[in-house]
Motif scaffolding. Structure first.
Motif, PDB file in Angstrom:
ATOM      1  N   VAL A 142      33.086  46.099  35.950  1.00  0.00           N
ATOM      2  CA  VAL A 142      33.593  46.443  34.545  1.00  0.00           C
ATOM      3  C   VAL A 142      34.983  45.447  34.372  1.00  0.00           C
ATOM      4  N   LYS A 143      34.621  44.916  33.006  1.00  0.00           N
ATOM      5  CA  LYS A 143      35.557  43.799  32.380  1.00  0.00           C
ATOM      6  C   LYS A 143      36.084  44.253  31.095  1.00  0.00           C
ATOM      7  N   ALA A 144      37.324  43.992  30.939  1.00  0.00           N
ATOM      8  CA  ALA A 144      37.950  44.145  29.536  1.00  0.00           C
ATOM      9  C   ALA A 144      37.361  42.932  29.087  1.00  0.00           C
ATOM     10  N   GLY A 152      42.253  42.569  34.046  1.00  0.00           N
ATOM     11  CA  GLY A 152      41.168  43.283  33.363  1.00  0.00           C
ATOM     12  C   GLY A 152      39.853  43.399  34.000  1.00  0.00           C
ATOM     13  N   VAL A 153      39.547  42.722  35.190  1.00  0.00           N
ATOM     14  CA  VAL A 153      38.281  43.032  35.960  1.00  0.00           C
ATOM     15  C   VAL A 153      38.318  44.349  37.000  1.00  0.00           C
ATOM     16  N   ILE A 154      37.566  45.118  37.183  1.00  0.00           N
ATOM     17  CA  ILE A 154      37.398  46.132  37.952  1.00  0.00           C
ATOM     18  C   ILE A 154      36.198  46.335  38.801  1.00  0.00           C
ATOM     19  N   ILE A 184      29.889  44.966  31.223  1.00  0.00           N
ATOM     20  CA  ILE A 184      29.424  45.607  32.438  1.00  0.00           C
ATOM     21  C   ILE A 184      28.518  44.728  33.235  1.00  0.00           C
ATOM     22  N   GLU A 185      28.845  44.363  34.167  1.00  0.00           N
ATOM     23  CA  GLU A 185      27.676  43.424  35.119  1.00  0.00           C
ATOM     24  C   GLU A 185      27.599  43.739  36.351  1.00  0.00           C
ATOM     25  N   GLU A 186      26.218  43.098  36.788  1.00  0.00           N
ATOM     26  CA  GLU A 186      25.880  43.052  38.398  1.00  0.00           C
ATOM     27  C   GLU A 186      27.135  42.549  39.142  1.00  0.00           C
ATOM     28  N   PHE A 187      26.932  43.172  40.110  1.00  0.00           N
ATOM     29  CA  PHE A 187      27.952  42.628  41.380  1.00  0.00           C
ATOM     30  C   PHE A 187      27.420  41.627  42.144  1.00  0.00           C
ATOM     31  N   LEU A 188      27.941  40.570  42.219  1.00  0.00           N
ATOM     32  CA  LEU A 188      27.329  39.498  42.820  1.00  0.00           C
ATOM     33  C   LEU A 188      28.007  39.165  43.950  1.00  0.00           C
ATOM     34  N   ARG A 189      27.224  38.574  45.141  1.00  0.00           N
ATOM     35  CA  ARG A 189      27.673  38.442  46.550  1.00  0.00           C
ATOM     36  C   ARG A 189      27.650  36.962  46.729  1.00  0.00           C
ATOM     37  N   GLU A 191      30.300  33.314  48.236  1.00  0.00           N
ATOM     38  CA  GLU A 191      31.355  32.941  48.185  1.00  0.00           C
ATOM     39  C   GLU A 191      31.989  32.145  47.177  1.00  0.00           C
ATOM     40  N   GLU A 192      33.027  32.341  46.636  1.00  0.00           N
ATOM     41  CA  GLU A 192      33.727  31.880  45.455  1.00  0.00           C
ATOM     42  C   GLU A 192      34.283  30.456  45.447  1.00  0.00           C
ATOM     43  N   ALA A 193      34.118  29.601  44.589  1.00  0.00           N
ATOM     44  CA  ALA A 193      34.837  28.508  44.381  1.00  0.00           C
ATOM     45  C   ALA A 193      35.359  28.165  43.023  1.00  0.00           C
ATOM     46  N   HIS A 213      42.761  31.532  47.040  1.00  0.00           N
ATOM     47  CA  HIS A 213      42.856  33.049  47.739  1.00  0.00           C
ATOM     48  C   HIS A 213      43.320  34.139  46.668  1.00  0.00           C
ATOM     49  N   LYS A 214      42.530  34.841  46.329  1.00  0.00           N
ATOM     50  CA  LYS A 214      43.217  35.756  45.481  1.00  0.00           C
ATOM     51  C   LYS A 214      43.713  37.183  45.733  1.00  0.00           C
ATOM     52  N   ALA A 215      43.283  37.448  47.068  1.00  0.00           N
ATOM     53  CA  ALA A 215      43.789  38.695  47.802  1.00  0.00           C
ATOM     54  C   ALA A 215      45.257  38.598  48.293  1.00  0.00           C
ATOM     55  N   LEU A 282      31.033  32.915  37.367  1.00  0.00           N
ATOM     56  CA  LEU A 282      31.281  34.373  37.264  1.00  0.00           C
ATOM     57  C   LEU A 282      32.259  34.463  36.022  1.00  0.00           C
ATOM     58  N   GLU A 283      33.253  33.409  35.758  1.00  0.00           N
ATOM     59  CA  GLU A 283      33.839  33.794  34.584  1.00  0.00           C
ATOM     60  C   GLU A 283      34.228  32.084  34.269  1.00  0.00           C
ATOM     61  N   VAL A 284      34.966  32.129  33.189  1.00  0.00           N
ATOM     62  CA  VAL A 284      35.314  30.593  32.561  1.00  0.00           C
ATOM     63  C   VAL A 284      37.024  30.908  31.987  1.00  0.00           C
TER      64      VAL A 284
HETATM   65  P1  AMP Z   1      37.983  37.243  36.723  1.00  0.00           P
HETATM   66  O1  AMP Z   1      39.099  37.702  36.240  1.00  0.00           O
HETATM   67  O2  AMP Z   1      36.798  37.137  35.726  1.00  0.00           O
HETATM   68  O3  AMP Z   1      38.260  35.713  37.383  1.00  0.00           O
HETATM   69  O4  AMP Z   1      37.443  38.215  38.031  1.00  0.00           O
HETATM   70  C1  AMP Z   1      38.262  38.345  38.984  1.00  0.00           C
HETATM   71  C2  AMP Z   1      37.616  38.256  40.372  1.00  0.00           C
HETATM   72  O5  AMP Z   1      36.734  39.449  40.296  1.00  0.00           O
HETATM   73  C3  AMP Z   1      36.724  37.235  40.405  1.00  0.00           C
HETATM   74  O6  AMP Z   1      37.615  36.039  41.012  1.00  0.00           O
HETATM   75  C4  AMP Z   1      35.817  37.733  41.533  1.00  0.00           C
HETATM   76  O7  AMP Z   1      36.485  37.825  42.866  1.00  0.00           O
HETATM   77  C5  AMP Z   1      35.767  39.084  41.328  1.00  0.00           C
HETATM   78  N1  AMP Z   1      34.370  39.242  40.413  1.00  0.00           N
HETATM   79  C6  AMP Z   1      34.336  39.062  38.979  1.00  0.00           C
HETATM   80  N2  AMP Z   1      33.033  39.290  38.470  1.00  0.00           N
HETATM   81  C7  AMP Z   1      32.360  39.532  39.516  1.00  0.00           C
HETATM   82  C8  AMP Z   1      30.803  39.931  39.780  1.00  0.00           C
HETATM   83  N3  AMP Z   1      30.007  39.886  38.841  1.00  0.00           N
HETATM   84  N4  AMP Z   1      30.389  40.124  41.039  1.00  0.00           N
HETATM   85  C9  AMP Z   1      31.350  40.178  42.008  1.00  0.00           C
HETATM   86  N5  AMP Z   1      32.653  39.873  42.104  1.00  0.00           N
HETATM   87  C10 AMP Z   1      33.339  39.591  40.649  1.00  0.00           C
END
Ligand code: AMP
Ligand code: GLY
Length: 423
Positions: A142-144, A152-154, A184-189, A191-193, A213-215, A282-284
Motif C-alpha cells: 500500500v502506497k500513499a 509512505g510505502v507499507i 495498491i500493488e502486487e508484492f514483487l520479489r 533483488e533491488e538496484a 541498503h535501506k534497512a 518499483l518507483e521513480v
Molecule cells: P519506495 O518508497 O517506493 O522507494 O518504496 C520503498 C521500498 O519498499 C522499496 O525500496 C522496496 O524495498 C519496497 N517496495 C516498494 N514497492 C514494492 C513492491 N511492489 N514489492 C515489493 N517491495 C516493494
C-alpha cells in the motif's frame, strides 16, 4: 560560472564536491548546506523548500546554473520558477516531477507506454481500496500517492495489515493530502538496484550502477530508512541488464513524457526489482539517490558540471561521462535512535584522521559547526566514502576510517556492501 546547489544533505555535499572540481566553476553556493559543505561552497541561509527565497537569491547573485538536490522543491515547481526568471536549472519541471510526486501518475504512465511494473490499482476511497485488497489477498503493498518523506510505502504481510495501512493513510491521514489517494500493488520479489540516467528532455545517458541498503540494521534487518549505505558498481546490473533497463524502462518513459507534453530533464532514478534477470520498475525518483550519489560522485572521472549543464540545455549528445574502473562505497553514520527519535547536538571528533585513510572522503549529511566543533544535526549525519579497486577493499577502507571517528552518540551498519562482496 556561478553555481548554486540546493539541499542540506550528503547528496548535496557530494554534488558540491564534484562541481567544485570543474574548471568552469568559479563560485559555488549551497542553500542551506551544512558544516561539511561549507568546506567547498559558500552556504547561504535559504531553505531547500523556500522557492521564492531561492529564486530571489539566484537572481540577485546572477547564478548561471542551479542544481536541485531534493524532490520537494522540484515537485513544488522550483525549476519552473527559476526558468521564468531566466535562470538555468538542472532538474525536472513540476509536471515532469509528478513521476515522483504522484505514484498513481507514474503507474498510469507505465501502463500507457508498456513499461514493466507491479500490477496495481488506484483508489481515492477507503472502502473501494479495501475491497481490492480483499480480492487480491496478501502479501500486498500500500502506497500513499504523494510525497511522504520516504515513509509512505507499507509492505503488508496479510490483509489485516493492509486494511490498517488504508486506515492509517486515508482515514487518519498520517501524511495529510499525500494519502488521500493510494496505489495498491502486487508484492514483487527479487533483488533491488538503483538505476540513474541523466536526461535532457530527449536523450538519456545512464550512470554506472549502484545499490543501497535501506534497512537500519545489519543483515538488512529492522525498519526502513532513507539508506544506511551504498556502493557502485552493483554486480546484479551487468552490461546486458543496463541495456535492457534502458530499452524497456528508461527510454519509453522519456519518450512517453515528451509525447505527453512534459519532457523530462534532470536525473531520473529508477528503483528496480530484478527477478530471474527481468527488471521491473518499483518507483521513480526525480533526483539523485542519497546515499547512492556519494559513491557515484567519487567514481566519476569526467566533469560533472559540464554534464549537468548539457542536460539543462538539451544537448546531452555533446558530453561523454567517464568513470574510474574502481569501486566506491559509502557507510552512513546516523544518530542513535534513527530512523525513530534521536537527539541533536553531540560533538563529532576524528574527522580529519578518518580522511587520512587513502582515498576516503567524509561527506556530511546532517552536521553544523559551532565554536569550531562539528555537531550532529540530523538523523543521517555522515557518509564515510571510500574508493578502491574492489567493493571489498572499499568497504575495508571505509570501516578503517569509521573506526577513527569518535562519536559515541552515533551508529552505523558493519556490513554495507555484503551483497556485492558475497557474490
Ligand atoms: P519506495 O518508497 O517506493 O522507494 O518504496 C520503498 C521500498 O519498499 C522499496 O525500496 C522496496 O524495498 C519496497 N517496495 C516498494 N514497492 C514494492 C513492491 N511492489 N514489492 C515489493 N517491495 C516493494
Ligand atoms: N537511497 C534511496 C533514496 O534516495 O531514495
Amino acid at each position: 560560472m556561478k553555481v548554486l546547489v540546493v539541499g542540506p544533505g550528503g547528496r548535496e555535499h557530494a554534488l558540491c564536491w564534484a562541481i567544485a572540481r570543474s574548471p568552469r566553476c568559479h563560485e559555488l553556493f549551497c542553500a542551506p548546506g551544512n558544516a561539511g559543505i561549507a568546506g567547498v561552497a559558500k552556504c547561504v541561509a535559504v531553505g531547500a523548500e523556500d522557492v521564492d527565497g531561492l529564486v530571489r537569491f539566484a537572481t540577485e547573485t546572477k547564478i548561471d546554473l542551479v542544481v536541485v538536490g531534493p524532490e520537494a522543491p522540484l515537485v513544488a515547481g522550483l525549476v519552473d520558477s527559476l526558468e521564468r526568471a531566466g535562470i538555468r536549472a538542472f532538474g525536472p519541471s513540476a509536471r515532469a516531477a509528478r513521476l515522483e510526486g504522484s505514484k498513481g501518475f507514474m503507474k498510469d504512465l507505465c501502463e500507457r507506454h508498456g513499461i514493466p511494473t507491479a500490477a496495481f490499482g488506484r483508489f481515492d476511497e477507503p472502502e473501494a481500496a479495501k475491497e481490492f485488497i480483499r480480492r487480491k489477498g496478501a502479501p500486498i503493498v500500500v502506497k500513499a500517492d504523494g510525497l511522504a518523506a520516504g515513509k509512505g510505502v507499507i509492505l503488508c504481510r496479510n490483509v489485516n495489515e493492509a486494511y490498517a495501512a488504508i486506515d492509517h493513510l486515508m482515514t487518519e491521514r498520517a501524511f495529510g493530502a499525500a494519502g488521500d489517494e493510494v496505489v495498491i500493488e502486487e508484492f514483487l520479489r527479487g533483488e533491488e538496484a538503483s538505476f540513474f540516467a541523466l536526461v535532457d528532455g530527449k536523450r538519456a545517458v545512464p550512470l554506472v550502477s549502484a545499490q543501497d541498503h535501506k534497512a537500519a540494521y545489519d543483515g538488512d534487518e529492522g525498519p526502513n530508512t532513507g539508506g544506511m549505505g551504498a556502493y557502485t558498481p552493483a554486480p546484479i546490473v551487468t552490461k546486458e541488464m543496463a541495456a535492457t533497463v534502458m530499452e524497456n524502462i528508461i527510454t519509453p518513459m522519456i519518450d512517453g513524457m515528451a509525447a505527453e507534453g512534459a519532457p523530462y530533464k534532470g536525473v531520473l532514478y529508477a528503483g528496480l526489482m530484478i527477478e530471474d534477470g527481468v527488471p521491473k520498475l518499483l518507483e521513480v525518483n526525480v533526483r539523485f539517490g542519497d546515499p547512492e550519489c556519494q559513491p557515484l560522485m567519487v567514481r566519476l572521472k569526467s566533469d560533472l558540471l559540464e554534464a549537468l549543464l548539457a542536460c539543462a540545455e538539451g544537448r546531452l549528445d555533446s558530453v561523454e561521462m567517464k568513470w574510474f574502473d574502481d569501486a566506491a562505497l559509502t557507510v552512513v553514520m546516523a544518530s542513535q535512535g534513527y530512523p525513530g527519535r534521536y537527539e541533536k547536538g553531540s560533538e563529532i571528533r576524528g574527522l580529519d584522521a578518518a580522511e587520512q585513510v587513502d582515498d576516503v572522503i567524509v561527506f556530511h549529511a546532517g552536521t553544523r559547526e559551532s565554536k569550531g566543533q562539528i555537531l550532529a544535526d540530523g538523523g543521517r549525519v555522515l557518509g564515510v566514502t571510500a574508493r578502491a579497486p574492489t567493493v571489498a577493499e572499499a568497504q575495508k577502507r571505509a570501516y578503517e576510517a569509521i573506526d577513527r571517528i569518535d562519536w559515541p552518540q552515533g551508529f552505523c551498519r558493519r556490513d554495507i556492501g555484503w551483497r556485492a562482496i558475497d557474490r
